[in-house]
Design an enzyme around this catalytic site. Structure first.
Site, PDB file in Angstrom:
ATOM      1  N   HIS A 176       0.830  -1.208   0.000  1.00 29.04           N
ATOM      2  CA  HIS A 176       0.000   0.000   0.000  1.00 29.04           C
ATOM      3  C   HIS A 176       0.862   1.254   0.000  1.00 29.04           C
ATOM      4  O   HIS A 176       0.950   1.974   0.991  1.00 29.04           O
ATOM      5  CB  HIS A 176      -0.955  -0.017   1.196  1.00 29.04           C
ATOM      6  N   ALA A 223       2.671   4.480  -2.891  1.00 28.22           N
ATOM      7  CA  ALA A 223       2.258   5.343  -4.009  1.00 28.22           C
ATOM      8  C   ALA A 223       2.321   4.624  -5.357  1.00 28.22           C
ATOM      9  O   ALA A 223       1.625   5.020  -6.302  1.00 28.22           O
ATOM     10  CB  ALA A 223       3.129   6.597  -4.037  1.00 28.22           C
TER      11      ALA A 223
HETATM   12 ZN   LIG Z   1      -5.879  -0.112  -2.967  1.00 25.48          ZN
END
Ligand SMILES: [Zn+2]
Length: 427
Positions: free
Chosen positions: A154, A156
Site C-alpha cells: 500500500h 504510491a
Molecule cells: Zn488499494
C-alpha cells in the site's frame, strides 16, 4: 501496550487535521519513540518532504513539458535518459502491460504525480476546470508523499497502478463516450488517493489495538474513511477546488468519498449483487449521473484488485508485495502477543494459497461481471486470459510448495471477517 500516545493531538477538528494520523501506529509499536520526540522528527521530516516535493515539481515540470536540461558533461545525462524513457512510456499509458514499477524508477519515485499530470492533460481537465497548475502539483505532491513508501504494497506505486488501470477502464468503449469531464476527474482523483496514508495493517488490527482511527470511524470502513477524509484535507489545504462554487466543490468531495468508500472489500457482495442485477435486467442507463457514478465505483473496485489480471511478471510482484505486508502484520501481532490475523502467518499461509483464495473468491466474481458489462471488450478478454493463466500458475506453485515436507497451508478460503480474510487486508 499499544495505546496511542498521540490520540489527544489529532481529535479536535479531526476532519481536516488528521491526514497523517496513521503514523503513530508504526512509531509506537516498533520504535517506541516518545510522543514529543516523534512530533519533532515528523516536523523535520515534513520540511524535508516539502523540499523534495519542490524538487519533484521542477523535475516533473521538465518531464511534462517534454524538455530535458542540457548541462554538458553533467550528472544529468543519466537523468535525461530516464526522463526520455519515462516520456516514451507515457505515450503508451493506455496499454494493459504498462510496467508501473519501471515507470516509477524512471520518474525517480514520482510515478503518481507524473501519471496524474499526464492524464489531466490528455483529458483537458486543467483547462476544463480552470485548475491552477501550482495548486494541482501541490495537491498531487501531498497525496504521493502521504503514501507510506515503507509499505511493501500500500504505497504510491500501488496508487499509480490503480490510476493507470482506471484510465484503461475509463477508455472502455462502453463507458468512454458517456462520461462527463467531472466523471473522469473524480474517477482519476479517487484512484490516485484511494489508499492515501495507509498504515500497512488492516482494519481488524486497528480495532484490536484500539487505534484512534478505529474509534474515530466507529470500527466501520475505518481505513477507507481515513483515506477519504485525508484527501478532503489535502484538497482544502492545497486550495485546488477553491475557485469553484462551494456547492460544486462540496459535491465533488462527497462523490470522492462515495468512490473511495466503495473500495472497502467488505462491501464487495453489496456491489456485486447490484451490478449483476443491472446486467441481468439490462437497465444500466449511462445517461443518468447516478448510474455513471455506480459504474465509476465498479471501475475503481476492479482497478483496485486487478493485479491478478496483469501479465504474470507484474502480477507476481504485486502478489509477493501484498503477502509481505500481511506477514509483517503477522510478525507484529506475534511480537505483541496478539492473535495472528488470517493470511498473515508466514509459516502457515503461502503466497500461492493466498493468491488462489483471493482470485477465486474476490477477483473472479467481479471480473466475470465486468467482462459481461464490456460486451466483452478486447481488454476484458486480455484480462480474463491473464487471470486464468495466473491462477493456473499459482496452482502449480502451490502444488510444488505443498510437496515440500515442512509445508502447511490453511488459508485457501478467506477468513470470516469482512467478506474475506483478504477482505480486510487487500486493498
Ligand atoms: Zn488499494
Amino acid at each position: 501496550m499499544l495505546a496511542d500516545g498521540r490520540v489527544s493531538t489529532g481529535h479536535a477538528g479531526v476532519l481536516l487535521a488528521e491526514r497523517r494520523g496513521s503514523y503513530p501506529l508504526i512509531d509506537l509499536c516498533i520504535l517506541k519513540t516518545s510522543t514529543q520526540q516523534g512530533e519533532v522528527e515528523s516536523g523535520t521530516r515534513r520540511k524535508v518532504k516539502r523540499l523534495l516535493s519542490f524538487q519533484r515539481y521542477c523535475h516533473n515540470s521538465r518531464l511534462l513539458r517534454g524538455l530535458v536540461p542540457h548541462t554538458p558533461g553533467s550528472l544529468h545525462l543519466l537523468d535525461d535518459d530516464y526522463l526520455g524513457q519515462a516520456a516514451h512510456m507515457l505515450s503508451k499509458v493506455g496499454t494493459w502491460n504498462f510496467d508501473i514499477f519501471l515507470f516509477d524508477r524512471l520518474t525517480n519515485g514520482n510515478s503518481l504525480v507524473t501519471l496524474m499530470c499526464h492524464l489531466f492533460n490528455v483529458y483537458g481537465l486543467i483547462h476544463h476546470f480552470q485548475l491552477d497548475m501550482v495548486k494541482l502539483h501541490r495537491f498531487l505532491g501531498m497525496v504521493q508523499d502521504d503514501y507510506h513508501s515503507q509499505n511493501p504494497y500500500h504505497n504510491a506505486v500501488h496508487a499509480a497502478d490503480v490510476t493507470q488501470a482506471m484510465y484503461c477502464y475509463l477508455k472502455e468503449p462502453k463507458l468512454a463516450e458517456q462520461l462527463s469531464p467531472a466523471d473522469v476527474f473524480l474517477g482519476l482523483m479517487a484512484a490516485a488517493a484511494h489508499d492515501v496514508d495507509h498504515p500497512g495493517v488492516n482494519q481488524p488490527f486497528l480495532i484490536k489495538t484500539r487505534h484512534h482511527l478505529a474509534s474515530l470511524y466507529q470500527n466501520t470502513s475505518v481505513l477507507e474513511s481515513h483515506h477519504w477524509r485525508s484527501t478532503v484535507g489535502m484538497l482544502r489545504e492545497s486550495g485546488l477546488l477553491s475557485h469553484l462554487p462551494p456547492d460544486m466543490s462540496q459535491d465533488m468531495e462527497q462523490q470522492l468519498g462515495s468512490l473511495i468508500l466503495a473500495t472497502d472489500i467488505s462491501r464487495q457482495n453489496e456491489f456485486l449483487l447490484t451490478f449483476r442485477e443491472h446486467l441481468d435486467n439490462q437497465d444500466l442507463d449511462l445517461q443518468l449521473a447516478s448510474h455513471r457514478h455506480f459504474m465509476l465505483q465498479i471501475a475503481l473496485k476492479c482497478a483496485d484488485i486487478c493485479n491478478p489480471c496483469r501479465v504474470w511478471e507484474l502480477s507476481r510482484q504485486w502478489s509477493e508485495r501484498v503477502c509481505e505486508e500481511f506477514y509483517r502484520q503477522g510478525d507484529m501481532e506475534r511480537k505483541f502477543d496478539l492473535e495472528i490475523s488470517p493470511l498473515c502467518n508466514q509459516q502457515a499461509d503461502s503466497v500461492p494459497t493466498i493468491q488462489i483464495g483471493f482470485i477465486s473468491y474476490i477477483v473472479e466474481p467481479l471480473f466475470e461481471e465486468w467482462h459481461r458489462f464490456t460486451d466483452p471488450s478486447l481488454l476484458s478478454q486480455t484480462m480474463m486470459g491473464h487471470l486464468h493463466k495466473n491462477k493456473a500458475r499459482w496452482s502449480l506453485l502451490r502444488y510444488a510448495h505443498n510437496s515440500e515436507p515442512q509445508a502447511h497451508s490453511q488459508a485457501e478460503k478467506p477468513g470470516p471477517e469482512g467478506g474475506g480474510g483478504e477482505g480486510e487486508c487487500i486493498p
